[in-house]
Design an enzyme around this catalytic site. Structure first.
Site, PDB file in Angstrom:
ATOM      1  N   HIS A  73       4.152   6.526  -8.449  1.00  0.00           N
ATOM      2  CA  HIS A  73       5.580   6.326  -8.129  1.00  0.00           C
ATOM      3  C   HIS A  73       6.306   7.647  -7.910  1.00  0.00           C
ATOM      4  CE1 HIS A  73       5.411   2.082  -8.819  1.00  0.00           C
ATOM      5  NE2 HIS A  73       5.158   2.181 -10.114  1.00  0.00           N
ATOM      6  N   ASP A 103      -2.827  -0.945  -7.924  1.00  0.00           N
ATOM      7  CA  ASP A 103      -1.843  -1.144  -8.997  1.00  0.00           C
ATOM      8  C   ASP A 103      -0.886  -2.243  -8.530  1.00  0.00           C
ATOM      9  OD1 ASP A 103      -0.473   0.668 -11.470  1.00  0.00           O
ATOM     10  OD2 ASP A 103       0.946  -0.507 -10.285  1.00  0.00           O
ATOM     11  N   HIS A 149       2.161  -2.523  -8.739  1.00  0.00           N
ATOM     12  CA  HIS A 149       3.424  -2.017  -8.197  1.00  0.00           C
ATOM     13  C   HIS A 149       3.167  -1.219  -6.926  1.00  0.00           C
ATOM     14  CE1 HIS A 149       4.041  -2.479 -12.619  1.00  0.00           C
ATOM     15  NE2 HIS A 149       5.079  -3.152 -12.164  1.00  0.00           N
ATOM     16  N   ASP A 208      -2.500  -3.416 -13.869  1.00  0.00           N
ATOM     17  CA  ASP A 208      -1.371  -4.279 -14.207  1.00  0.00           C
ATOM     18  C   ASP A 208      -1.315  -5.554 -13.370  1.00  0.00           C
ATOM     19  OD1 ASP A 208      -0.822  -2.459 -12.226  1.00  0.00           O
ATOM     20  OD2 ASP A 208       0.982  -1.655 -13.154  1.00  0.00           O
TER      21      ASP A 208
END
Ligand code: ZN
Length: 368
Positions: free
Chosen positions: A142, A179, A181, A267
């Site tokens: 991120h 991931d 996200h 995740d």
């Protein structure tokens, strides 16, 4: 066949503060007795512990690495950010940006995490190891060039790519981010470049809320070299493997990279507290086997996995163990203790057919 495993206990000492789970402290929010952010050391340390208990560690080349140097960090991050981060880190810690706190010395620990990624990539490119896994903490995908985001303080994968390209300017790298996200930081850093293909699978409408759209394909020289696959909540084992076959495999095959890097978050696991996906340990095993076979077909097996998110202390270790079994070819296994419960929770045939249709449609939109 050798697989390197890069880790350092000190990266588990990175600590944040001032949060109760993802909620900033204050007002009616009582601090949690068990700590703060979901990005806790135990989600990662317990993977290494499990590997030690099963002795999978013994089948890997266990490696340490020096921290990424200031010069390496500056290949991605401007000095204004690095200096501000270092100064706050030297003076008790704090937070720059949002959801990315750090304690005293956090700068050195983040640089150490980036250093694990740098060394893993270098070791594979030089042929010291066939492939590698870096247990990077704090994570990186991120983090944008000029600041941290979402538990990520330095852009580990981007730094590793730029460090490798410093001596190999023609190097082509494909980054697959599974991931749950969106890998917004990696995307932003390479958005206008054709020498790095970025591809992110993520749950639509999850963090960050305003990035990760199917239509975001790159700009300028990078047009066509960024791919996003936003998946509906509830996608499970079958959908993830279909996404690998229908999107990641043809996109990476067409790109012909010299190296594949996976931003390996867990995740999307079915009991993760930050999302609503239904992947199991076997999903990560099968995805890894598919990408490993792809790497063997197109880039001499050169493959590096960098650990990103994954917030279930009980389940991440089993997902990670399955991934490392697949990556290394070891026959040491850690049976998934939640397999029966999570298999029974997979999407039914009607929703799976819908998900496959959605993925096929998006693949078409992406020209695959
Ligand atoms: Zn994540």
């Amino acid at each position: 066949m050798s697989t390197a495993f890069y880790w350092d206990e000190r990266t588990m000492w990175h600590a944040g503060g001032n949060y109760a789970f993802t909620v900033p402290l204050g007002g009616l929010v009582q601090p949690l007795a068990a700590g703060g952010l979901p990005e806790s050391p135990e989600t990662k340390r317990r993977l290494k512990n499990l590997m030690d208990v099963t002795e999978l560690t013994g089948d890997l080349a266990v490696m340490r690495a020096p921290a990424a140097t200031q010069a390496q960090l500056q290949l991605v991050h401007p000095s204004e950010y690095l200096n501000a981060f270092k100064e706050m880190s030297d003076n008790g810690g704090g937070e720059i940006g949002h959801h990315a706190p750090f304690a005293q010395g956090g700068y050195e620990l983040a640089a150490l995490s980036a250093g694990l990624a740098v060394a893993a990539v270098e070791g594979v490119l030089t042929g010291t190891h066939d492939n590698a896994y870096a247990l990077t903490r704090p994570p990186g995908h991120h983090c944008v060039a000029d600041g941290p985001m979402g538990f990520c303080l330095l852009a580990n994968i981007a730094i590793a790519i730029e460090a490798a390209k410093a001596t190999r300017p023609d190097l082509r790298v494909a980054v697959l981010d599974w991931d749950v996200h969106h890998g917004n930081g990696t995307e932003a850093i390479f958005y206008d470049r054709a020498d790095v293909l970025t591809l992110s699978f993520h749950q639509e409408g999850n963090y960050p809320l305003d990035t990760g759209d199917l239509a975001d394909r790159g700009t300028g020289a990078g047009a066509g070299y960024n791919l996003n696959l936003p998946l509906p909540a509830g996608a499970g084992h079958t959908a993830y493997l279909h996404a690998i076959d229908r999107v990641a495999t043809p996109a990476i095959e067409a790109y012909k990279p010299d190296l594949i890097i996976v931003a390996c978050g867990y995740d999307a696991g079915a009991v993760d507290p930050l999302d609503r996906m239904l992947a199991t340990a076997d999903t990560f095993r099968q995805m890894t086997l598919k990408i490993k076979a792809l790497a063997q077909r197109i880039c001499d097996g050169k493959l590096v996995l960098c650990h990103e998110g994954g917030y279930s202390e009980i389940y991440v270790p089993f997902c990670g163990h399955a991934t490392l079994e697949a990556l290394s070819g070891s026959d040491i296994t850690a049976p998934d203790p939640m397999k029966r419960a999570l298999t029974s929770r997979q999407p039914g045939p009607r929703f799976d057919a819908f998900l496959r249709g959605e993925i096929d449609h998006m693949a078409g939109e992406l020209g695959l």
